[in-house]
Design a protein around this motif. Structure first.
Motif, mmCIF file in Angstrom:
data_model
loop_
_atom_site.group_PDB
_atom_site.id
_atom_site.type_symbol
_atom_site.label_atom_id
_atom_site.label_comp_id
_atom_site.label_asym_id
_atom_site.label_seq_id
_atom_site.Cartn_x
_atom_site.Cartn_y
_atom_site.Cartn_z
ATOM 1 N N TYR A 190 -107.650 -12.287 -10.777
ATOM 2 C CA TYR A 190 -108.390 -11.984 -9.556
ATOM 3 C C TYR A 190 -108.713 -10.494 -9.475
ATOM 4 O O TYR A 190 -107.951 -9.642 -9.956
ATOM 5 C CB TYR A 190 -107.571 -12.379 -8.309
ATOM 6 N N GLY A 244 -100.487 -22.463 -3.658
ATOM 7 C CA GLY A 244 -100.519 -21.927 -5.016
ATOM 8 C C GLY A 244 -99.764 -20.608 -5.099
ATOM 9 O O GLY A 244 -98.753 -20.413 -4.438
ATOM 10 N N GLN A 245 -100.295 -19.637 -5.883
ATOM 11 C CA GLN A 245 -99.640 -18.367 -6.143
ATOM 12 C C GLN A 245 -99.925 -17.377 -5.014
ATOM 13 O O GLN A 245 -100.818 -17.578 -4.186
ATOM 14 C CB GLN A 245 -100.126 -17.796 -7.474
ATOM 15 N N SER A 278 -101.758 -19.011 -1.486
ATOM 16 C CA SER A 278 -102.483 -20.248 -1.851
ATOM 17 C C SER A 278 -103.519 -20.002 -2.940
ATOM 18 O O SER A 278 -104.633 -20.513 -2.889
ATOM 19 C CB SER A 278 -103.156 -20.855 -0.609
ATOM 20 N N LEU A 279 -103.179 -19.179 -3.918
ATOM 21 C CA LEU A 279 -104.106 -18.873 -5.013
ATOM 22 C C LEU A 279 -103.868 -19.824 -6.180
ATOM 23 O O LEU A 279 -102.718 -20.095 -6.544
ATOM 24 C CB LEU A 279 -103.924 -17.434 -5.503
ATOM 25 N N ALA A 280 -104.953 -20.296 -6.778
ATOM 26 C CA ALA A 280 -104.829 -21.059 -8.019
ATOM 27 C C ALA A 280 -104.414 -20.098 -9.132
ATOM 28 O O ALA A 280 -104.806 -18.931 -9.136
ATOM 29 C CB ALA A 280 -106.158 -21.720 -8.365
ATOM 30 N N PRO A 281 -103.588 -20.542 -10.091
ATOM 31 C CA PRO A 281 -103.209 -19.655 -11.202
ATOM 32 C C PRO A 281 -104.452 -19.105 -11.890
ATOM 33 O O PRO A 281 -105.409 -19.823 -12.140
ATOM 34 C CB PRO A 281 -102.406 -20.582 -12.122
ATOM 35 N N GLY A 282 -104.456 -17.819 -12.185
ATOM 36 C CA GLY A 282 -105.609 -17.205 -12.849
ATOM 37 C C GLY A 282 -105.637 -15.717 -12.589
ATOM 38 O O GLY A 282 -104.637 -15.102 -12.196
ATOM 39 N N PRO A 299 -111.951 -14.542 -7.546
ATOM 40 C CA PRO A 299 -111.637 -14.859 -8.947
ATOM 41 C C PRO A 299 -112.372 -13.896 -9.875
ATOM 42 O O PRO A 299 -113.534 -13.555 -9.638
ATOM 43 C CB PRO A 299 -112.131 -16.309 -9.104
ATOM 44 N N THR A 327 -101.345 -16.046 -13.438
ATOM 45 C CA THR A 327 -101.220 -17.261 -14.248
ATOM 46 C C THR A 327 -99.744 -17.670 -14.368
ATOM 47 O O THR A 327 -99.396 -18.846 -14.293
ATOM 48 C CB THR A 327 -101.821 -17.038 -15.634
ATOM 49 N N ALA A 376 -106.996 -21.636 1.241
ATOM 50 C CA ALA A 376 -106.995 -22.316 -0.055
ATOM 51 C C ALA A 376 -105.801 -23.260 -0.114
ATOM 52 O O ALA A 376 -104.923 -23.263 0.739
ATOM 53 C CB ALA A 376 -106.918 -21.292 -1.175
ATOM 54 N N ALA A 377 -105.807 -24.063 -1.143
ATOM 55 C CA ALA A 377 -104.700 -24.988 -1.351
ATOM 56 C C ALA A 377 -103.452 -24.202 -1.743
ATOM 57 O O ALA A 377 -103.518 -23.042 -2.137
ATOM 58 C CB ALA A 377 -105.067 -25.996 -2.427
#
Length: 869
Positions: A86, A32-33, A80-84, A59, A128, A29-30
């Protein structure tokens, strides 16, 4: 140590499929977190088992799972986790042990972070606000069921090699459980790796390979089922079973006689009807006979009657076949073929097969029509009814019923035909008791189970009803509560069935609380700055709810802020403020909703009042000075004001005084902005712009006839500068005439004897309004009585005519006269008396009287005609 990657993927995929989850391919992934931590085993397995662990994540609310490896120390890291939010779960797979054998951690369960049960509603981890590190997850031991299996009398002890014990149950995400083989030496078994549940345990024979001969052997053992084995609180022991030898026979013990149905006439079809044999025959063969002799080629279940069969007896022999059982023959009764009817009806039976149902016999189509036709119902060979309909009795349960039709015509022989048999279903003694487990909340799963059926049901079908109406598609033992179930009564119906028995129904009901159909998020309104009051507006919930409020600062509750309004304080500057509402209603499940946050800007520490410099004459430039702000604004905005109202297009730091500004007050509003700060505005003191004067303002004039009924017109003249607005006001003797406001005025009798004038008012933006008055014009009075004059005297040559002027009102101060001959004035004839002349003979004479009086309109009246002789 060797990780079995291919096997790992396969076993993990199997574990996820059981849980109702489909793992996706591992992808990058891009940036991130990060979520990281350690997964541990509960103890017992060799250290190599740590190499069999893996972690999957997706997610929240999705099934888009990816996997990451776990190190041999149990450590993992998901980057590389998007904020949110899981779902994150750990599972075991296969590995190679120290001896190089394929193994799997024994009795270790899969688990998820924040979730006790791997097969329940998986919890979430929230990144997040940033990374989550240092997490720990200990995989728990599974439950076990153990016991001893013994074989009944006559069983081969070697059959223990093929005995399997299974414990499976339908879980939330699919079937869960496990299977174990019995130890052939001790009869002991242990089913491990079980989640805490209540399981049915099946002990049954399964094929195995004889170690001595290499042949496949299937034990002839009856299956034993132990219901309700509970490992919720711990392991279950002593779950023992004894397997009896399955019944075995070398001959059929029940061989029912076949029965012939159909039309026993030439061209008709006879059918050999067979019923169940014991043991069950796997196939049948048929041979048809005419008067005891086999009919060549007649070897199928049906036979078409030939002309050669008339007045003969036809029967069929049926041979039953089954592996390991001696074949057996049974013979039908004879059917006599008569040439009675060209078409023999084929009886048929319709209706339910349960006790209490009504069966109807249709006699079929006969030709020619029988003169006598009758119906007889038979239970086996025993007559039980003689009407076209028959109500199934309790004594019929498990028996076969047929409808026999007897038809005759004239002296011809009677023909008897029978319908196909109808087997009457038995009735369950008890339909059992239905229990419903689970939470009747929105999204919750209810699970129905039935117990206590007599005899034991071989199959159970479920159906869920909402307020008495079947729910489409809800036909399994479990049901997920939906929004449509709000405030409804759910009923779980279990339809139990068993071969040869009529279905029976048992049910149980659950009352569902109300669910809100629409719970839109609240909306925060108001000026977002310190000292301002924010108000929450909650869009309509369906149905209506009562709300409680909690204001939040950066997601945390603000102490004491539990009203529908909130006044922003200095603590809120630079923070995000939102509000959470909790809606409630009697018999409903409370729900919460949170508004979008509003970012509270900071305030300028010093906000000075701007000043204006420059001349205020038309064409001069005024300039705004902002003063010293703190902190220094990034931008300034300007808006010039005329008498407090915005001047279109005047939004720069300077302003050119316009002609239209005369007589107004000019000020400027300065607005400062800075990133992260609330915009602030200040208005300068106003400066006065003087009014201009008209350089030419002429006196108006009045034109027109100054007489009642005539119109006067005001001429305003030429003004400099040209007015944009001109108004008029007419006066009578110096007093305003009501409604006389146009440039013309129609004189009335009220104006007689009065002085009329007009005032002209000129206006222009930036100029002083100026008034000019005209000179006064007098309107003459009119006589109220002006009689027509009359002529008296002698109308002949030499005679004297006298004009009578009559009584005028008011009395004129002077009169003048003029005599006319044929309409032309007679020279010198200007007195009241006139001596008729020779020239007047035969001509028309008239006279005019003209009256005058000061202040009155001069008026002339003409007499009637006199013609002298």
């Amino acid at each position: 140590m060797r990780r079995l990657r291919a096997v790992t993927g396969t076993v993990a995929g199997l574990a996820l499929a059981v849980a109702g989850i489909v793992p996706a391919a591992t992808t990058a992934a891009a940036a991130g977190q990060t979520i990281s931590g350690v997964v541990t085993l509960p103890g017992g397995p060799e250290e190599a088992a740590l190499d069999a662990l893996a972690v999957m994540y997706a997610p929240a609310g999705t099934q888009d799972y990816r996997t990451v490896d776990v190190t041999t120390t149990g450590a993992f890291s998901i980057g590389s986790l998007a904020p949110g939010k899981y779902h994150v779960c750990a599972y075991t797979s296969a590995y190679f042990d120290a001896a190089g054998n394929l193994a799997k951690p024994y009795n270790v369960l899969n688990a998820c972070f924040d979730t006790v049960d791997y097969f329940g509603s998986r919890g979430v981890l929230d990144v997040t606000g940033g990374d989550l590190t240092g997490l720990t997850l200990a995989l728990p031991w599974g439950r076990t069921i153990s016991g001893t299996v013994a074989l009944g009398e006559g069983a081969d002890p070697e059959w223990l090699r093929g005995v399997k014990v299974s414990a499976w149950v339908d879980g939330t995400g699919g079937f869960i459980g496990n299977t174990a083989m019995v130890d052939p030496d001790t009869g002991r078994y242990t089913v491990a790796g079980l989640y805490p549940r209540v399981y049915p345990v099946d002990v049954a024979g399964a094929w195995y390979t004889d170690p001595a001969t290499g042949a496949q052997v299937t034990p002839e053992l009856a299956t034993v089922t132990r219901e309700g084995v509970d490992v919720t609180a711990g392991n279950a022991t002593g779950v023992d079973a004894t397997l009896a030898v399955s019944p075995v026979t070398d001959e059929f013990t029940l061989r029912p006689k076949p029965e012939l149905t159909g039309s026993p006439v030439v061209g008709g079809t006879l059918t050999a009807m067979t019923t169940a044999w014991t043991p069950a025959a796997t196939s049948f063969t048929y041979r048809w006979y005419r008067n005891g002799s086999q009919i060549p080629g007649a070897t199928s279940k049906t036979y078409t009657v030939q002309a050669a069969d008339v007045d003969t007896g036809i029967h069929v022999t049926v041979k039953g076949l089954a592996p390991g059982i001696a074949s057996a023959d049974v013979h039908s009764t004879f059917v006599t073929i008569r040439d009675t009817f060209t078409t023999v009806g084929v009886p048929s039976v319709t209706g339910g097969r349960a006790v209490g149902s009504t069966l109807t016999c249709a006699t079929g189509t006969w030709a020619p029509t029988p003169s006598v036709i009758g119906v007889e119902w038979r239970r086996g060979a025993r007559p039980v009814g003689y009407q076209p309909t028959y109500t199934v009795q309790a004594a019929d349960a498990g028996q076969q019923l047929r409808c026999h039709v007897f038809a005759s015509r004239g002296d011809r022989p009677q023909v008897t035909v029978a319908s196909a048999p109808v087997t009457v279903l038995r009735t369950f003694t008890t339909a059992g008791t239905v229990a419903v487990a689970g939470s009747p909340q929105l999204g919750g799963t209810l699970t129905a189970s039935v117990s206590g059926t007599t005899p034991v049901a071989s199959d159970v079908r479920y159906r869920w009803l909402r307020d008495g109406t079947a729910i489409p598609g809800a036909v399994s033992s479990s049901y997920v509560v939906t929004r449509e179930d709000s405030l409804a009564t759910l009923r779980a119906q279990a339809v139990v069935s068993r071969s040869g028995f009529a279905d029976a129904t048992a049910s149980a009901q659950v009352q569902v609380p109300g669910f809100f159909d629409a719970t839109p998020a609240p909306v925060v309104n108001g000026d977002v700055r310190r000292g301002s009051t924010l108000t929450v507006t909650v869009p309509a919930w369906t149905p209506a709810a009562t709300f409680e409020y909690q204001w939040l600062r950066d997601g945390a509750a603000i102490a004491g802020a539990s009203a529908a309004t909130y006044t922003l304080t200095a603590s809120d500057e630079g923070a995000t403020v939102s509000v959470r509402v909790v809606g409630s209603r009697a018999s409903f499940v409370a729900r919460s909703a949170t508004s979008a946050g509003v970012d509270v800007p900071r305030s300028f520490a010093h906000v000075p009042t701007p000043t204006i410099s420059g001349a205020t004459t038309t064409g001069a430039t005024l300039t705004a000075t902002t003063g010293d702000w703190s902190p220094t604004p990034e931008t300034f905005g300007y808006q010039w004001l005329r008498n407090g109202a915005e001047i279109a297009g005047a939004d720069g730091p300077s302003y050119l005084v316009a002609e239209t500004d005369g007589g107004t007050r000019i000020s400027v509003r300065v607005t400062a902005t800075h990133a992260g700060y609330v915009a602030a505005s200040r208005v300068s003191a106003a400066v006065a712009v003087p009014l201009r004067e008209f350089t030419t303002a002429p006196t108006p004039t009045i034109t027109g006839t100054a007489r009642a009924g005539y119109r006067l017109t005001a001429k305003r003249g030429t003004w400099v500068a040209a007015p944009t607005t001109v108004t008029y006001r007419w006066f009578r003797n110096g007093k305003v005439i009501t409604g006389a406001t146009s440039s013309t005025y129609l004189l009335t009798t009220a104006d007689q004897g009065r002085k009329i004038s007009v005032a002209v008012t000129a206006s222009r933006a930036g100029y002083r309004s100026t008034v000019r008055h005209s000179a006064k014009t007098t309107v003459l009075r009119e006589f109220t009585a002006a009689p027509k004059p009359t002529i008296s005297g002698t109308a002949r040559v030499g005679g004297t005519l006298v004009v009578k002027r009559g009584a005028w009102t008011p009395a004129p101060t002077a009169y003048t006269y003029q005599w006319f001959r044929g309409g032309k004035a007679i020279s010198g004839a200007t007195t009241q008396n006139y001596v008729v002349r020779t020239a007047d003979r035969g001509h028309k004479l008239t006279v005019t009287v003209t009256a005058t009086r000061s202040g009155f309109l001069t008026l002339t009246r003409r007499s009637a005609v006199v013609v002298p002789r």
